[in-house]
Design a protein around this motif. Structure first.
Motif, PDB file in Angstrom:
ATOM      1  N   THR A   1      36.989  32.364  34.255  1.00  0.00           N
ATOM      2  CA  THR A   1      36.649  33.793  34.203  1.00  0.00           C
ATOM      3  C   THR A   1      37.185  34.359  32.891  1.00  0.00           C
TER       4      THR A   1
ATOM      5  N   ASP B   1      35.962  43.042  35.411  1.00  0.00           N
ATOM      6  CA  ASP B   1      37.232  43.251  34.690  1.00  0.00           C
ATOM      7  C   ASP B   1      38.415  42.653  35.450  1.00  0.00           C
ATOM      8  N   GLU B   2      38.426  42.903  36.762  1.00  0.00           N
ATOM      9  CA  GLU B   2      39.614  42.475  37.530  1.00  0.00           C
ATOM     10  C   GLU B   2      39.661  40.959  37.762  1.00  0.00           C
ATOM     11  N   HIS B   3      38.558  40.257  37.442  1.00  0.00           N
ATOM     12  CA  HIS B   3      38.555  38.799  37.627  1.00  0.00           C
ATOM     13  C   HIS B   3      39.155  38.052  36.446  1.00  0.00           C
TER      14      HIS B   3
ATOM     15  N   ASP C   1      26.506  36.173  38.964  1.00  0.00           N
ATOM     16  CA  ASP C   1      27.673  36.165  39.865  1.00  0.00           C
ATOM     17  C   ASP C   1      28.767  36.823  39.064  1.00  0.00           C
TER      18      ASP C   1
ATOM     19  N   GLU D   1      41.908  37.732  35.003  1.00  0.00           N
ATOM     20  CA  GLU D   1      43.196  37.035  35.159  1.00  0.00           C
ATOM     21  C   GLU D   1      43.111  35.812  36.086  1.00  0.00           C
ATOM     22  N   GLU D   2      41.995  35.684  36.841  1.00  0.00           N
ATOM     23  CA  GLU D   2      41.944  34.614  37.853  1.00  0.00           C
ATOM     24  C   GLU D   2      41.943  33.223  37.234  1.00  0.00           C
ATOM     25  N   ARG D   3      41.010  32.986  36.325  1.00  0.00           N
ATOM     26  CA  ARG D   3      40.981  31.670  35.654  1.00  0.00           C
ATOM     27  C   ARG D   3      40.725  31.875  34.173  1.00  0.00           C
ATOM     28  N   TYR D   4      41.740  32.381  33.511  1.00  0.00           N
ATOM     29  CA  TYR D   4      41.642  32.587  32.067  1.00  0.00           C
ATOM     30  C   TYR D   4      42.421  31.449  31.433  1.00  0.00           C
TER      31      TYR D   4
ATOM     32  N   VAL E   1      31.341  38.281  36.643  1.00  0.00           N
ATOM     33  CA  VAL E   1      32.779  38.282  36.363  1.00  0.00           C
ATOM     34  C   VAL E   1      33.113  39.726  35.973  1.00  0.00           C
TER      35      VAL E   1
END
Ligand code: PEP
Ligand code: CO
Length: 462
Positions: free
Chosen positions: A418, A429-431, A425, A433-436, A427
């Motif tokens: 992300t 703003d809040e995503h 699907d 940090e999930e898989r950066y 991505v």
């Protein structure tokens, strides 16, 4: 069989007549973006080790790529350059290489199906380690350290010892490139890329998305077409379906490394940079009289140059004259990276002047590097919509100028990261940090990449 370049010994065997190009001639010129290696002896030892290593690619392969690029310059093929912004030592794995190949193969099928012309597949892989930086140092909480310049130079961790440039990393990068290339060659020549396996490239997390479903429908159509051809008695047991050409490219940034892998081809007597098939000069190192242009002017590989929105059309023509004085089709790719908002104004004068100067270049769009911004959360990101807007602006400008839009250059990964915003699907703003996970610029994930390929295919269909 590709022609084998001569061994490294022959590189220095004969003193060249004065004035003749040699791989070390760049050393007389200013070279931007080179690390401050603290230990010159250790650097020389690493370069000597590299000079002893076998070439990673062959001269004959680079020539084949030039032929395919010559077709792209005329609209008879379309170039796809794709891969990481920066490869890393830590993220190196067979699975990651396979997944990157899968998404590039999927994108190629989509593009070829849409355009009706072959896709020239080039991975930013097997050598894309070194990064130009806007500042030589980075400051965090009042602590200033050398910037991270890629795994060929120093370590990403923000610590003094980690950031110290270490030339043994050049040798490690060579070996990782060799292993990567070995696997890429096995995958692309050993059956994995066989068109009859078109379904197998759709990874699970991609298949569940809208573009994954669209891909499935296309794969079914291709399968039906193959069955139809077989039923008509057309022999499908040929190499054409079972093997694909796959080329590798990187930014030729660290000139000592590139020089050490430059060899004279035994067939033609020409110099080739045998670290990759295609090498490019970045936006920050394309000064006409400086070291990077001097170096790449002398090797016969196909060469790319990145062009930002502020480039003067005269300078582009001068670069073409310098890098391709004989106007050989397939020698030069111009990667424009001007930004979604500026491409419409900045690109047309460049297209006009290069065309008027009769330079047969491949026009390709890098829609990534001028659409990057820092999000409020602190992550560097890009919006898929901006990326697409730049590609659309690029196609419109090419159409208006009467030149073939020859390719796209994107940063992506086969994984479900992300890092870029948008996509079906989405991505959000809040995503982020999930898989950066990128060590450098944000990459499209596999779904976003496929989405992009479908949209580019539609532009090509017109
Ligand atoms: C890159 O391709 O990662 C890059 C740094 O590009 P540019 O030179 O266009 O900024
Ligand atoms: Co990048």
């Amino acid at each position: 069989m590709p022609s084998l370049p001569v061994s490294s010994d022959d590189v220095t065997s004969a003193a060249p007549p004065s004035g003749e190009w040699t791989p070390d001639r760049w050393r007389d010129r200013p070279a931007a973006q080179q690390p401050d290696w603290p230990d010159p002896d250790a650097l020389e030892a690493a370069l000597a080790e590299l000079r002893r290593q076998p070439p990673l690619v062959f001269a004959g392969e680079a020539r084949s790529l030039s032929e395919q690029l010559a077709a792209a310059a005329e609209g008879r093929a379309f170039l796809l350059v794709a891969g990481d912004c920066a490869e890393s030592f830590a993220a190196f794995s067979a699975d990651a290489i396979r997944d990157k190949l899968k998404i590039i193969l999927q994108m190629s099928v989509v593009l070829t199906y849409g355009s009706g012309v072959p896709t020239v597949k080039v991975g930013r892989m097997a050598g894309q380690f070194s990064k130009p930086r806007s500042s030589p140092t980075e400051t965090r909480d009042g602590v200033e350290l050398p910037s991270f310049r890629g795994d060929t130079v120093n370590d990403f961790a923000f610590e003094a010892t980690a950031r110290r440039p270490d030339p043994s990393r050049l040798v490690q990068a060579y070996h990782q490139s060799a292993s990567t290339l070995n696997l890429v060659r096995a995958f692309t020549k050993g059956g994995f890329a066989d068109l009859t396996r078109v379904h197998a490239w759709n990874q699970e997390f991609v298949a569940s998305s809208r573009e994954g479903q669209r891909y499935l429908a296309l794969a079914n159509e291709i399968e039906r077409a193959l069955r139809f051809m077989a039923a008509c008695g057309i022999d499908l047991g040929t190499e054409t379906l079972h093997e694909v050409d796959f080329w590798v490219a990187h930014e030729a940034l660290l000139l000592g490394f590139e020089e050490a892998l430059t060899r004279r081809d035994s067939l033609t007597g020409d110099w080739y940079d045998c670290s990759a098939h295609l090498l490019w000069i970045g936006e920050r190192t394309r000064q006409l009289d400086a070291a990077h242009v001097e170096f790449l002017a002398g090797v016969e590989n196909p060469i790319g140059v990145k062009l930002g929105a502020d480039v003067a059309p005269d300078d582009v023509v001068a670069l073409c004259d310098r890098l391709n004085p004989d106007r050989r089709p397939g020698r030069l790719v111009l990667f424009t990276r001007m930004g979604a908002d500026r491409v419409g104004d900045a690109l047309p004068p460049v297209l006009r002047d290069v065309t008027a100067a009769r330079h047969p270049v491949v026009w390709a769009c890098d829609p990534m590097h001028a659409n990057t911004f820092t999000h409020a959360s602190g992550y560097k990101t890009r919006r898929l919509d901006d990326i697409m807007r730049e590609i659309e602006g690029f196609f419109a400008a090419c159409d208006a100028a009467g030149v073939a839009p020859g390719g796209v250059h994107v940063e992506l990964t086969g994984e479900n990261v992300t890092e870029c915003l948008g996509g079906s699907d989405e991505v959000l703003d809040e995503h982020l940090e999930e898989r950066y996970e990128t060590m450098c610029d944000p990459r499209l994930n596999a779904r976003q990449s496929l989405d992009l390929a479908f949209r580019v295919a539609e532009l090509l269909r017109r």
